[in-house]
Structure formats: structure tokens, C-alpha cells
Scaffold this active site. Sequence first.
Site, mmCIF file in Angstrom:
data_model
loop_
_atom_site.group_PDB
_atom_site.id
_atom_site.type_symbol
_atom_site.label_atom_id
_atom_site.label_comp_id
_atom_site.label_asym_id
_atom_site.label_seq_id
_atom_site.Cartn_x
_atom_site.Cartn_y
_atom_site.Cartn_z
ATOM 1 N N TYR A 4 5.023 2.101 10.798
ATOM 2 C CA TYR A 4 3.858 2.760 10.258
ATOM 3 C C TYR A 4 3.049 3.514 11.319
ATOM 4 O O TYR A 4 2.832 3.011 12.419
ATOM 5 C CB TYR A 4 2.967 1.718 9.586
ATOM 6 N N GLU A 26 0.798 -1.227 0.000
ATOM 7 C CA GLU A 26 0.000 0.000 0.000
ATOM 8 C C GLU A 26 0.829 1.274 0.000
ATOM 9 O O GLU A 26 0.386 2.300 -0.476
ATOM 10 C CB GLU A 26 -0.955 0.000 1.204
ATOM 11 N N HIS A 55 -1.266 -3.666 11.555
ATOM 12 C CA HIS A 55 0.141 -3.283 11.678
ATOM 13 C C HIS A 55 0.639 -3.533 13.090
ATOM 14 O O HIS A 55 -0.083 -3.962 13.955
ATOM 15 C CB HIS A 55 0.314 -1.792 11.351
ATOM 16 N N ARG A 62 -0.120 4.885 11.163
ATOM 17 C CA ARG A 62 -1.578 4.797 11.253
ATOM 18 C C ARG A 62 -1.944 3.374 11.660
ATOM 19 O O ARG A 62 -2.101 2.496 10.844
ATOM 20 C CB ARG A 62 -2.217 5.178 9.911
ATOM 21 N N ASP A 71 -6.767 -6.279 6.474
ATOM 22 C CA ASP A 71 -8.011 -5.849 7.108
ATOM 23 C C ASP A 71 -9.016 -5.570 5.992
ATOM 24 O O ASP A 71 -8.719 -5.794 4.813
ATOM 25 C CB ASP A 71 -7.779 -4.631 8.014
ATOM 26 N N GLU A 85 -10.184 -2.895 4.545
ATOM 27 C CA GLU A 85 -9.781 -1.981 3.484
ATOM 28 C C GLU A 85 -8.668 -2.598 2.642
ATOM 29 O O GLU A 85 -8.670 -2.468 1.412
ATOM 30 C CB GLU A 85 -9.327 -0.647 4.076
ATOM 31 N N ASP A 143 -2.721 -4.603 3.273
ATOM 32 C CA ASP A 143 -2.949 -4.962 4.672
ATOM 33 C C ASP A 143 -4.025 -6.031 4.846
ATOM 34 O O ASP A 143 -4.933 -6.146 4.029
ATOM 35 C CB ASP A 143 -3.378 -3.727 5.473
#
Length: 774
Positions: A288, A9, A333, A290, A84, A86, A82
Site C-alpha cells: 500500500y 478499505e 500499514h 499511502r 487508525d 479513520e 485499518d
Amino acid sequence: MQENLVIVESPAKAKTIEKFLGKDFFVTSSMGHIRDLEKKDFGIDIQNNFTPKYEITSDKKKLVTELKKLAKDAKTIWLASDEDREGEAISWHLIETLHLDPQKTKRIVFHEITKEAILHAIQNPRPLDLNLVNAQQARRVLDRIVGFEVSPVLWKKVKPSLSAGRVQSVAVRLIVEREREIMNFNTTSSYRVTANFLVPEKDGKVVELKAELNKRFDTREQAFSFLEKCKSAEFQIDDVVKRPSKRSPAPPFTTSTLQQEASRKLGYSVSQTMTVAQKLYESGKITYMRTDSVNLSGLAINTAKQVILSTMGEKYHQVRQYKTKSKGAQEAHEAIRPTYLDQEEISGTAQEKRLYELIWKRTVASQMSDAELEKTTVTIDISNSAEKFIATGEVLIFDGFLKVYIESVDDEDQNGGQKGLLPALTAKQILRWDKIFATERFTQKPPRYTEASLVKKLEEQGIGRPSTYAPTITTIQNRGYVVKEDREGVERGFTEFVLAGQKIAEKQKIEVTGAEKSKLFPTDIGMVVNDFLMRYFDLIMDYNFTAKVEKEFDEIAEGELIWNEMLGNFYKPFHSKVESAINEAERANGVRVLGIDPNTGLELSVKIGRFGPIAQLGEATEEGAKPQFASLRAGQHIETITLDEALELFKLPRTLGDYEGKTVVVAIGRFGPYVRHDGKFISLEKKVDDPYSIELPRAIELIESKREKDLNALLKVFDENPDLKILNGRWGPYISYKKGNYKIPKNTDATKLTLDDCMKLIDGQSTVKKSRKK
DNA sequence: CAGTGAGCGAGCTTCCGCTTGACTT
């Protein structure tokens, strides 16, 4: 021809991973989502089972073309977004958009960016999880429906360009409700009694022991008579209790806790923190930024151990595994930590260094041992009353993690016992006192939110995601629902009785209360919109709405619920609320009637007007009577303004009289009070002039002095063209021509310019456009 | 730069989550 193409990403992640994978792998990034619902239109075919209409996001067109080419050339494509909702959807959109061949496409996931984790992922690809993708589609479509159906209702019923949404509207609600709690808070006072006892030490020195009475008195009479009794009382220690206690370190940073601590310790705004963290991430200094996970990789835990052992010793080390508790956490993450924990300091800007230091300390402290404390509580009996004095002290036996890091709290506790060591005391010891105070103390209003404490609250409710906290806070300020402001405190008197010797003295003291720094306040429009939404869209405004739909998204992800059906169930009742709001709701302007003007007998009210909040005196009638209007001042609000304050507004503008045949008017504008004469505005002098009482002579004085100033600023005029002037401004000489200002190049003698020179300069410069976007 | 407060009604605004630059009077 590249054997393997890996798509992640973020480009910074791509760079790191490429190092681990070697030259058979080319790693690139999608930069987040590459597709979204149509931007211009509604983007959903409601009739057709909520079919989404996707388009490639405008700033991703070039990237998608590049990715297509890379994918065509590669033998195997590894989708490593990732793990998840999204992330899964990003992979799915990539498959759809790049038309990836299922035979040569593999989906892999990892939760930490370490060589081990990535190699393990490559060995264990899995099929794309369509249920998870559908959960994301449901989330996306629901948010679009809510935002794009409710916002237009606001345009119609309140004001154009407003917005509503699942997250932002609830954020505003929190702030509005807190403000009303504060408005309605009933401050009461009581008397807090403290005593200074004098304790002789072995070496003959006398030390002070501060103690507080275990009861507060509601009235001054009660407080006074207690002090009276103290005059003849004997004070004896009843008990000395020592109790060991422990404190444990806070878990490593998530986005939300980083924002809170950077706000409390460094004074950064939420978005500032994210910008600085982004820089640290891009330069490979932190992981990371976020994330909602407090998990540390095995590698990080080991490095932390080495750092602690080598710099502080074994006593200070304790391995800790943290578990995320917050609602709706997806844990794609790691926690936010330094990439290389052995680097205590980094190079960079001052801001970057400070934030890094904070992250380093928090991470290291999270792997350190508990601090050990000893709390001492001394109870002191009073011979002639049932109350007791209590003295507390706290001694640090072993600092543990406190050596490195102490977490801050939002509302500092202002009173509390004596910190540190208490003098040596024994039970039954008689104490002599020096002074006893009874001080009036007030109950505290609930605290206003800061940006960071609002984020904390949202996270607790499971509303919003790490990537949206900062943008949400910006949005509600940009829409004008909320302002971040400082506020000066007001003085408040309080009473203090002091018993010294055998005399009680009464003192009147003054303290400042209610001062605020960088707090979030709702605006009038924020309150009106909030009330409107509460009335017509209670479901969306429910603090549990997100949690409820999240539960359904989880069911979709588990394959227990069909996503379009879930949306259907939501949409039917929701849409009928939209319809009824459009058809039935009155225009909302937050009108509030303040009362009757005693002079004119007309009704005085306040409301939101076209240009902001206004006061209105009288009504328009069929006989042709027209109401008077006046804008509210900065700091005045529809909900709190009083009749008297609003009446004041109509005393301006005042006409003071004539000067040189032109009227002189005084009023208050955007930049404060001013005098207007002959088309010119002259500010009143702060703290000297009062617009309500200023008279003509003083106004003329101001006009004249302004003229003199302007004259001094005038360097050159041309008789041939009186519109053009060379003036001396704050930043040096410039040309003023027909309401436009033009620069003069440096190192030119402005007074020697000819009219021709000036016109050339003007032609060479386009007038600075005054379009300023909010 | 500071005023306005009724109104023809064009054409526009808006969501949440993923992610970086490009841009700044």
C-alpha cells in the site's frame, strides 16, 4: 449464502486477502469512507452539542446498497478497515449505515497483508473502539468548522471562491514566508581561497592536491594581501589524520519519502508519483502506497535477506528494524515495498518500471550493511600566516548498501573537498604549489520549496496525512495561491584573483544565479490571503495548531476527553474571531503605494483588482477625475514591483497613427505584445520588435505580412455567404463560420466542397463549447 | 484567444481524509 463477509478499505487489498482466507470467506471493500458530513450545508448542529449530520457520499450509494445485501445474507461480518482513527470510523459508519447486527459483527485489525497476520486477526476479534471513533468525529467536525467558517470570510473580504483550511492555509504560509525570506535576504560576498599543490609520487608522476583555506576574507583587499604573502611563504604539512567513518542506509519508503526521492531522482511531481504507485499497487507489485510507517513485515525482511545473500553475499546483509519517528504517525500499514522482493524488475510502463526499481533498491538497501569509509584530513601550515590550508579526501573501504542505493538530498553541496583518494603524504613534508585562487563567493538565499520538499516540511510538522499530501498541493495551486514555475537565472559578476608564478592576476568572471526549476512561488492573491488570515485567524495559522489539536484527539481516543466538549472549547473563541473578522475587517486588496509619478504628480499604487493585480495612477475625485489602470505583467508582483516598472505599464497602449483610415495601436496582452488594427490582432515578432519603441511603418509591415499569410490560408470563399470560409490551419483544412470552427472529414478535397456541403458539416457538429473549468 | 477596473446584486463557491474510477482539446 456466504458464511463470512469481510469488508476492507480497498479492492486491491480485498483481492489479496481473499486468497489467504479460502472459500468460506467473501472479501469486499468499502472504498474508503462511505458516509460524510452533508455536502451542501454546514453539516453540523452546533447548538446541539456539535451533532454531525451524515449522509451517504454520492458516489457510494450504489456500493452501500450492495453491501447491505451482502451483509444481510452473511452469517458473520468481519470489519477489517485499518487500525487508525479513520479506519475505526469507517467500521462504525458501516455498522450504522448497514444496520449491522452486533451479534454477528466482528472487528478485526492487521498491520501487514500476510497470511499469518490475517489468520491471527480472525482469531482475535475485538470490540469497536468508540473513543477512537469519537476522536475521528472531532477531527472531521473541526476541519469542517474551520474550512466552512473561514472560507466565506475570504469570499466577503478578498475574493469569491477562495478557501482556507487547517492544512492548506499553513502550507501556503510556509511558501509565502519563504518567499519573503528570500526577498529580504541580504547577499554578501567573501573570498574563498583554494590552492593547487603539486605532489610527486613514487613513480615520478606529479599529482594535484586541492586544498581550501580555513578562513574566508571579507574584502578583496584582504584576499589580495593574503595572496601577496603566499608568494614568499613555505607550505608544510602539519598533520595527516585518517578517520574511519560509516554510513547507514535510509529506512524503507513512506509516502512522503517516496514522493521526495521520486521527485529528486526521477523528476516526478507529487501527484504523478501517487498515480504511478497506485497502478503498481493495483497490479499487486507493491504494498500500500499511502502510509507513514517504515516498518517491514517479517516476511519481507526474510525475503530481503535471501535476495542479498544469494546475489551479493553475507557481508552485505544486516537485519534492520526501523521505527517511525514522524509526528502524528498512525502506522496502520507497512512501509512501501515490493510485494515480491525477489522480483528485481517488472513489466509495465517506463514510469512504472522506474518507480518500482526505486522502491526495490530502497527496500533492499535498507536491509544491507553499513558502508565503510575512510576520511583523510591534511592540514597544511603557512610559514608567514596563522591560517592553514585543509585538504580532505574520502575513500570507500567497503560499499555495503551503497552498492544498491544512494539517497539524494535537496540542496546539492557544490564545494566540498576532493573526493576519492589523496596522494600519499607525510607530516612535515614541504609542498610546492602551482596556483592559488581567491574567488569571490556569495551567501546563498534560502531555497524555494519544491512540491516534494513542501511535503517533507508538512510531514515534519505533523500537518496532513499520506492520503492528502498530493491533493493539498493541487488545491493550493488550483486556488491560485501558489504557482509551480521555472525561473531563468540572472548573470552576476564576481572577482577572482589567481596567483601563478610570482604574479597575481585579477579576473572578472560571470556566473548565472537564481535559476529555478519547478519551484513553488506564492502569487499576489496567495500573499494577500495569507496576511489576512495571519491577522484575523492567528490560531489556525499557527504551525503548532495541528499538533495541539492532535494531542487532544489522542486524549479523546484514550477516553480522557469528551469530544463535544473539546469542540466547544475550541469553537467559542474561534467563532468570535470569525464574527469580528466579518464585522471589522476592511476589504483586503494588498494595496501598496509606490510613490508619485514625476510627470503628473499623481500617486501610483498597486493592488489586487477584479481581474488580477493592477497598477493605479491617481484617485477618483468628486470633481470627476478618473484614475488610470494598467494590469501587471506576468512575473511582476505587488510586493516587488518598483515605481519605475509600474510607470512603464502606463506607456501602453500606444497609438501609432492611422493606416487605411483605421488607427493602429500597440499593447501587451495575454500572449505578449501585439499590434491592433481594424479589429485584428497581430503579434509582434519576438526579440525583434519592442512595443515601447515600434513605429508606424514597421507596424504596417506586420499588418501586411499577416494579411498575406491569411490570404495563403484561405482556400475557398463563397460569394453567396461571405461569413463562411474554408481555411488551411495548422492541422489541415477547416471551415470557419461566424466565429466557430468546424472539422472537415479526412480524405475530402476541401476545395471541392460546395456551400451546401459546408452547411451540412456545420449542422452535423455542435460548436465546441468554450467553457473551461479551472 | 489579446479590451475590462463602476455596478443592480441572483446564486454559487469552501474543509480534511478514506478510497477508486471516469474523464480529458
